[in-house]
Design a protein around this motif. Structure first.
Motif, PDB file in Angstrom:
ATOM      1  N   GLN A 301       0.843  -1.203   0.000  1.00  0.00           N
ATOM      2  CA  GLN A 301       0.000   0.000   0.000  1.00  0.00           C
ATOM      3  C   GLN A 301       0.877   1.250   0.000  1.00  0.00           C
ATOM      4  N   GLN A 302       0.579   2.193  -0.877  1.00  0.00           N
ATOM      5  CA  GLN A 302       1.386   3.394  -1.021  1.00  0.00           C
ATOM      6  C   GLN A 302       0.733   4.597  -0.327  1.00  0.00           C
ATOM      7  N   HIS A 303       1.577   5.450   0.230  1.00  0.00           N
ATOM      8  CA  HIS A 303       1.079   6.681   0.845  1.00  0.00           C
ATOM      9  C   HIS A 303       2.192   7.712   0.870  1.00  0.00           C
ATOM     10  N   ARG A 304       1.879   8.902   0.381  1.00  0.00           N
ATOM     11  CA  ARG A 304       2.788  10.045   0.451  1.00  0.00           C
ATOM     12  C   ARG A 304       2.006  11.191   1.084  1.00  0.00           C
ATOM     13  N   GLY A 305       2.494  11.658   2.210  1.00  0.00           N
ATOM     14  CA  GLY A 305       1.771  12.721   2.889  1.00  0.00           C
ATOM     15  C   GLY A 305       2.692  13.734   3.534  1.00  0.00           C
ATOM     16  N   SER A 306       2.200  14.950   3.675  1.00  0.00           N
ATOM     17  CA  SER A 306       2.961  15.994   4.369  1.00  0.00           C
ATOM     18  C   SER A 306       1.971  16.947   5.019  1.00  0.00           C
ATOM     19  N   ILE A 307       2.433  17.608   6.039  1.00  0.00           N
ATOM     20  CA  ILE A 307       1.582  18.554   6.749  1.00  0.00           C
ATOM     21  C   ILE A 307       2.449  19.705   7.249  1.00  0.00           C
ATOM     22  N   ALA A 308       1.949  20.921   7.093  1.00  0.00           N
ATOM     23  CA  ALA A 308       2.648  22.122   7.561  1.00  0.00           C
ATOM     24  C   ALA A 308       1.911  22.682   8.767  1.00  0.00           C
ATOM     25  N   ILE A 309       2.650  22.880   9.837  1.00  0.00           N
ATOM     26  CA  ILE A 309       2.050  23.337  11.082  1.00  0.00           C
ATOM     27  C   ILE A 309       2.633  24.701  11.474  1.00  0.00           C
ATOM     28  N   PRO A 310       1.829  25.766  11.409  1.00  0.00           N
ATOM     29  CA  PRO A 310       2.311  27.079  11.859  1.00  0.00           C
ATOM     30  C   PRO A 310       2.390  27.127  13.382  1.00  0.00           C
ATOM     31  N   LEU A 311       3.411  27.765  13.895  1.00  0.00           N
ATOM     32  CA  LEU A 311       3.593  27.889  15.342  1.00  0.00           C
ATOM     33  C   LEU A 311       3.040  29.219  15.825  1.00  0.00           C
ATOM     34  N   SER A 312       2.590  29.254  17.039  1.00  0.00           N
ATOM     35  CA  SER A 312       2.026  30.492  17.586  1.00  0.00           C
ATOM     36  C   SER A 312       3.115  31.490  17.965  1.00  0.00           C
ATOM     37  N   TYR A 313       4.352  31.024  18.041  1.00  0.00           N
ATOM     38  CA  TYR A 313       5.487  31.916  18.309  1.00  0.00           C
ATOM     39  C   TYR A 313       6.743  31.264  17.714  1.00  0.00           C
ATOM     40  N   ALA A 314       7.701  32.093  17.332  1.00  0.00           N
ATOM     41  CA  ALA A 314       8.952  31.600  16.760  1.00  0.00           C
ATOM     42  C   ALA A 314       9.784  30.922  17.839  1.00  0.00           C
ATOM     43  N   THR A 315      10.436  29.805  17.468  1.00  0.00           N
ATOM     44  CA  THR A 315      11.180  29.047  18.473  1.00  0.00           C
ATOM     45  C   THR A 315      12.372  28.331  17.861  1.00  0.00           C
ATOM     46  N   ASP A 316      13.357  28.040  18.696  1.00  0.00           N
ATOM     47  CA  ASP A 316      14.481  27.173  18.321  1.00  0.00           C
ATOM     48  C   ASP A 316      14.612  26.031  19.329  1.00  0.00           C
ATOM     49  N   SER A 317      13.573  25.828  20.106  1.00  0.00           N
ATOM     50  CA  SER A 317      13.594  24.825  21.167  1.00  0.00           C
ATOM     51  C   SER A 317      13.351  23.428  20.613  1.00  0.00           C
ATOM     52  N   THR A 318      14.229  22.514  20.948  1.00  0.00           N
ATOM     53  CA  THR A 318      14.040  21.116  20.557  1.00  0.00           C
ATOM     54  C   THR A 318      12.743  20.566  21.132  1.00  0.00           C
TER      55      THR A 318
END
Length: 418
Positions: A301-318
């Motif tokens: 079974q094949q599947h290609r997916g992606s999702i973009a999630i905007p953040l409520s504030y800019a971050t560099d935190s792991t």
């Protein structure tokens, strides 16, 4: 004058630099997890091995043709690239590192230089000091230097690996020789558009009107046309400029159908992106997560997916970026699909010291000091500190059955003289 320095068959040349018995022998370099061919020596190209050939389909071909196959040795290739680029700065202070194996040089104040001889000096120095063969194209503009480099590489015996476009006659002859599809900056779409107007060579492209080029190829196309005409419009770019997006994408050693395994991989990739953000003092406003099944296995079974999630504030935190990426996996994952590849991209980057503050949602102030401490420990002792949902025994697992030693970056793998 500008020069384009291009390392010939760079990955293969890096292997040959430490294994001279491979000189004039066919070599193929494989991608991550030994997936497909990403680099070929000239001897391999002559045997008919196509670029991006899936390794599992060409095992018999490798053996029958005597092709020496290597897994990608990125620590070695990266270090050898840095050595080549450092040498180039000895010949001019104006260097733009264009890729791992290419660099543009600008010669300001070199009006009385013999660039043919100077190019040969650069070429012999790099070959002697690193073992890497290079081709050099010199011309009044960057676009013409690209063309000159192609000629130097194509006719290496006649040019000695160095070709200089220093006259109008040479410029026109070079552009007539260059097909429009191979012009630097002309993509597939523009090539089709130009072909429809019966433009087949770079010279014919320069004969078009400025108005038509600007209307159909935008201002970038017009700048390229001017550059090919010998009028410098493309300047050296600052290679220290921060990236506008940072990605960590990998193929898995095996296919995964268990969501927990995929979450662990995504968590590790997200952590890698966050670390790269902090190194360039940037923060992201968006996280993109990608999942891909094994496209070579048509029976599953094949599947290609992606999702973009905007953040409520800019971050560099792991912690923040990883939490966001793992939640994205829960949305993308499909039961029964065997996933082979995944990736995390952080984008919409801004300098960390210019983050816009918000009255209602801001990052935990403890994260900054925690990330600083974690980076300090990991840089000093290796990756000893990770977050709890990452596998402590791996960064990412890759299939590398044909890996050569890391001669220049690992003390345990340096060349032994007997």
């Amino acid at each position: 004058m500008f020069a384009l320095v291009d390392c010939n068959n760079f990955y293969a040349s890096c292997e040959r630099a430490f294994q001279p018995q491979l000189e004039n022998k066919p070599i193929a370099i494989l991608s991550n997890n030994d997936g497909c061919v990403i680099s070929r020596s000239n001897e391999t190209k002559d045997l008919g091995l196509p670029m991006a050939a899936p390794a599992f389909k060409y095992q018999r071909f490798f053996k029958e043709k005597g092709i020496h196959v290597f897994s990608s040795n990125y620590p070695l290739y990266g270090d050898m690239s840095n050595r080549v680029m450092d040498i180039l700065y000895r010949f001019t202070p104006d260097v733009e590192v264009y890729s791992v194996d290419e660099a543009f040089l600008e010669f300001n104040g070199f009006e009385n230089y013999d660039f043919q001889e100077y190019g040969k000096q650069i070429r012999s120095t790099i070959k002697q000091w690193t073992g890497i063969p290079i081709s050099i194209g010199v011309a009044p503009t960057k676009a013409l230097a690209k063309v000159a480099n192609k000629i130097a590489k194509k006719f290496s015996k006649e040019t000695g690996g160095v070709y200089v476009i220093d006259s109008e006659e040479k410029r026109i002859k070079a552009l007539r020789w260059t097909s429009i599809e191979s012009v630097w900056g002309i993509g597939r779409g523009n090539a089709k558009r130009l072909s429809a107007r019966n433009v087949k060579t770079a010279f014919e492209f320069t004969q078009l009107s400025d108005t038509w080029v600007k209307n159909n190829l935008a201002i970038i196309g017009l700048r390229l046309k001017k550059d090919l005409e010998g009028n410098p419009t493309l300047e050296l770019e600052d290679h220290d400029k921060n990236k506008k997006a940072i990605a960590t994408t990998r193929s898995f050693e095996y296919t995964f159908s268990d969501i927990n395994n995929i979450k662990e991989r995504i968590s590790t990739f997200a952590g890698s992106c966050a670390e790269k953000l902090r190194k360039q003092h940037s923060s992201c406003n968006m996280v993109i997560v990608i999942l891909r099944s094994d496209r070579h296995n048509k029976d599953t079974q094949q599947h290609r997916g992606s999702i973009a999630i905007p953040l409520s504030y800019a971050t560099d935190s792991t912690l923040v970026i990883t939490k966001c990426a793992v939640k994205a996996v829960e949305t993308l994952f499909r039961t029964g699909v065997k996933y082979k590849r995944a990736g995390v991209i952080v984008t919409s980057l801004i300098p960390t010291d210019r983050k816009q503050l918000d009255l209602f949602s801001n990052e935990n102030p403890k994260h900054a000091s925690l990330m600083k401490t974690m980076d300090t420990i990991n840089n000093k002792y290796g990756y000893k500190v990770k977050i709890a949902n990452q596998d402590l025994d791996r960064t990412w697992k890759m299939k590398q059955e044909h890996l050569s030693p890391r001669y220049t970056t690992n003390i345990d793998e340096i060349i032994e003289v007997k």
